[in-house]
Design a protein around this motif. Structure first.
Motif, PDB file in Angstrom:
ATOM      1  N   ASP A  81     -11.212   1.051   1.306  1.00 53.57           N
ATOM      2  CA  ASP A  81     -12.453   1.184   2.275  1.00 53.57           C
ATOM      3  C   ASP A  81     -12.610  -0.176   2.712  1.00 53.57           C
ATOM      4  N   LYS A  82     -12.950  -1.158   2.055  1.00 53.65           N
ATOM      5  CA  LYS A  82     -12.049  -2.821   2.112  1.00 53.65           C
ATOM      6  C   LYS A  82     -11.734  -3.825   1.460  1.00 53.65           C
ATOM      7  N   TYR A  83     -11.093  -4.098   1.583  1.00 56.48           N
ATOM      8  CA  TYR A  83     -10.332  -5.530   0.525  1.00 56.48           C
ATOM      9  C   TYR A  83      -9.439  -5.950   1.605  1.00 56.48           C
ATOM     10  N   THR A  84      -9.373  -7.512   0.722  1.00 60.73           N
ATOM     11  CA  THR A  84      -7.962  -8.643   1.118  1.00 60.73           C
ATOM     12  C   THR A  84      -6.828  -8.395   0.665  1.00 60.73           C
ATOM     13  N   ILE A  85      -6.147  -8.747   1.062  1.00 59.59           N
ATOM     14  CA  ILE A  85      -4.661  -8.888   1.007  1.00 59.59           C
ATOM     15  C   ILE A  85      -4.372  -9.890   1.020  1.00 59.59           C
ATOM     16  N   SER A  86      -3.850 -11.047  -0.377  1.00 62.64           N
ATOM     17  CA  SER A  86      -4.270 -12.356  -0.944  1.00 62.64           C
ATOM     18  C   SER A  86      -2.114 -12.628  -0.664  1.00 62.64           C
ATOM     19  N   ASP A  87      -1.976 -13.697  -0.278  1.00 61.11           N
ATOM     20  CA  ASP A  87      -0.874 -14.223  -0.490  1.00 61.11           C
ATOM     21  C   ASP A  87       0.745 -13.504  -0.782  1.00 61.11           C
ATOM     22  N   ALA A  88       0.939 -12.684   0.333  1.00 60.56           N
ATOM     23  CA  ALA A  88       1.877 -10.944  -0.202  1.00 60.56           C
ATOM     24  C   ALA A  88       3.029 -11.359   1.292  1.00 60.56           C
ATOM     25  N   ILE A  89       3.542 -10.175   0.851  1.00 62.27           N
ATOM     26  CA  ILE A  89       4.799 -10.055   1.746  1.00 62.27           C
ATOM     27  C   ILE A  89       5.515  -8.732   1.613  1.00 62.27           C
ATOM     28  N   PHE A  90       4.952  -8.405   3.060  1.00 64.67           N
ATOM     29  CA  PHE A  90       5.378  -6.765   3.101  1.00 64.67           C
ATOM     30  C   PHE A  90       6.522  -6.886   3.703  1.00 64.67           C
ATOM     31  N   ASP A  91       7.804  -6.225   2.403  1.00 63.26           N
ATOM     32  CA  ASP A  91       9.585  -6.598   2.795  1.00 63.26           C
ATOM     33  C   ASP A  91       9.879  -5.348   2.540  1.00 63.26           C
ATOM     34  N   SER A  92      10.406  -4.508   3.805  1.00 60.38           N
ATOM     35  CA  SER A  92      11.282  -3.529   3.659  1.00 60.38           C
ATOM     36  C   SER A  92      10.415  -1.809   3.714  1.00 60.38           C
ATOM     37  N   CYS A  93       9.013  -2.286   4.161  1.00 60.33           N
ATOM     38  CA  CYS A  93       7.929  -1.473   4.624  1.00 60.33           C
ATOM     39  C   CYS A  93       7.723  -0.939   6.419  1.00 60.33           C
ATOM     40  N   ILE A  94       7.229   1.154   5.511  1.00 61.65           N
ATOM     41  CA  ILE A  94       6.843   1.154   6.787  1.00 61.65           C
ATOM     42  C   ILE A  94       4.850   1.833   6.924  1.00 61.65           C
ATOM     43  N   PHE A  95       4.274   1.813   7.962  1.00 60.56           N
ATOM     44  CA  PHE A  95       3.328   1.673   7.695  1.00 60.56           C
ATOM     45  C   PHE A  95       3.095   2.814   8.781  1.00 60.56           C
ATOM     46  N   ASN A  96       2.607   4.024   8.556  1.00 61.57           N
ATOM     47  CA  ASN A  96       1.996   5.109   9.507  1.00 61.57           C
ATOM     48  C   ASN A  96       0.944   5.923   9.500  1.00 61.57           C
ATOM     49  N   GLY A  97       0.351   5.760  10.672  1.00 63.63           N
ATOM     50  CA  GLY A  97      -0.862   6.391  10.667  1.00 63.63           C
ATOM     51  C   GLY A  97      -2.036   5.777   9.774  1.00 63.63           C
ATOM     52  N   LEU A  98      -2.186   3.681   9.560  1.00 62.31           N
ATOM     53  CA  LEU A  98      -3.177   3.416   8.842  1.00 62.31           C
ATOM     54  C   LEU A  98      -4.365   3.037   9.991  1.00 62.31           C
ATOM     55  N   ASP A  99      -5.454   3.012   9.235  1.00 65.07           N
ATOM     56  CA  ASP A  99      -6.208   2.097  10.225  1.00 65.07           C
ATOM     57  C   ASP A  99      -6.320   0.495   9.072  1.00 65.07           C
TER      58      ASP A  99
END
Length: 207
Positions: free
Chosen positions: A36-54
């Motif tokens: 519901d609520k979150y902080t993503i810190s110091d990350a690398i999205f590498d070779s990813c697929i995100f589908n239908g996400l808010d």
């Protein structure tokens, strides 16, 4: 112009919850599981697929994107200032207010997206294609642009300052209400109907 596609051939269905706990987003296909609520810190999205996400309630803090695909996602108001964005594709996404200030963008595809108020100030853009999208009131200031294609893009009210647009083709785009300095306009490609509006914008009157 050839744009390198994101390398996502090894992606497998993954749990976003597990990725969040491990703060590791690699080689995954994510379709559910956003907290519901979150902080993503110091990350690398590498070779990813995100589908239908808010991602509305997810804060990105120092997140880079490499070889990543976003489809049918909401990334409105996300901040990628000073970040590396390479081989990334946005398809049918909401990108309103997204910020790439001083970011390095290379091999970027934006297709059928709503990216009004996108901020490219002081960014470096190389190899980018924008198709069938809205970038109303987009902002380019001291932006370095090389090898960019705009096809059927709504640029109504966008602002360009101290940025070189020479040889960029806007002839299929809507540029009503464009605001710019003379330096940025030099060498752009437009059609005869756009030329009339552009001359009016510069304060020239027809007799």
């Amino acid at each position: 112009m050839k744009i390198s596609e994101p390398n996502v051939s090894h992606c497998l269905e993954s749990s976003f919850e597990k990725a969040v706990k491990a703060n590791s987003f690699n080689n995954g296909i994510f379709t559910t599981g956003l907290p519901d609520k979150y902080t993503i810190s110091d990350a690398i999205f590498d070779s990813c697929i995100f589908n239908g996400l808010d991602f509305t309630n997810i804060l990105f803090d120092n997140v880079e994107l490499i070889d990543t695909v976003f489809e049918n996602c909401d990334l409105s108001n996300k901040i990628f200032d000073n970040k590396l964005i390479r081989r990334v594709k946005f398809v049918n996404c909401k990108l309103t207010g997204i910020s790439f200030v001083k970011a390095s963008l290379q091999d970027i595809q934006i297709k059928s997206c709503k990216a009004d108020y996108v901020n490219f100030a002081e960014a470096g853009i190389k190899n980018m294609c924008v198709d069938d999208s809205s970038l109303e009131k987009a902002y380019f200031c001291s932006t370095k642009i090389k090898n960019v294609i705009f096809n059927n893009v709504n640029f109504t009210g966008f602002e360009v300052i101290d940025s070189v647009l020479a040889d960029i083709d806007f002839s299929t785009c809507k540029i009503d209400g464009m605001r710019s300095d003379f330096k940025s306009l030099r060498g752009i490609i437009i059609d005869k109907f756009q030329a009339y509006n552009l001359v009016q914008m510069l304060g020239v009157k027809f007799k």
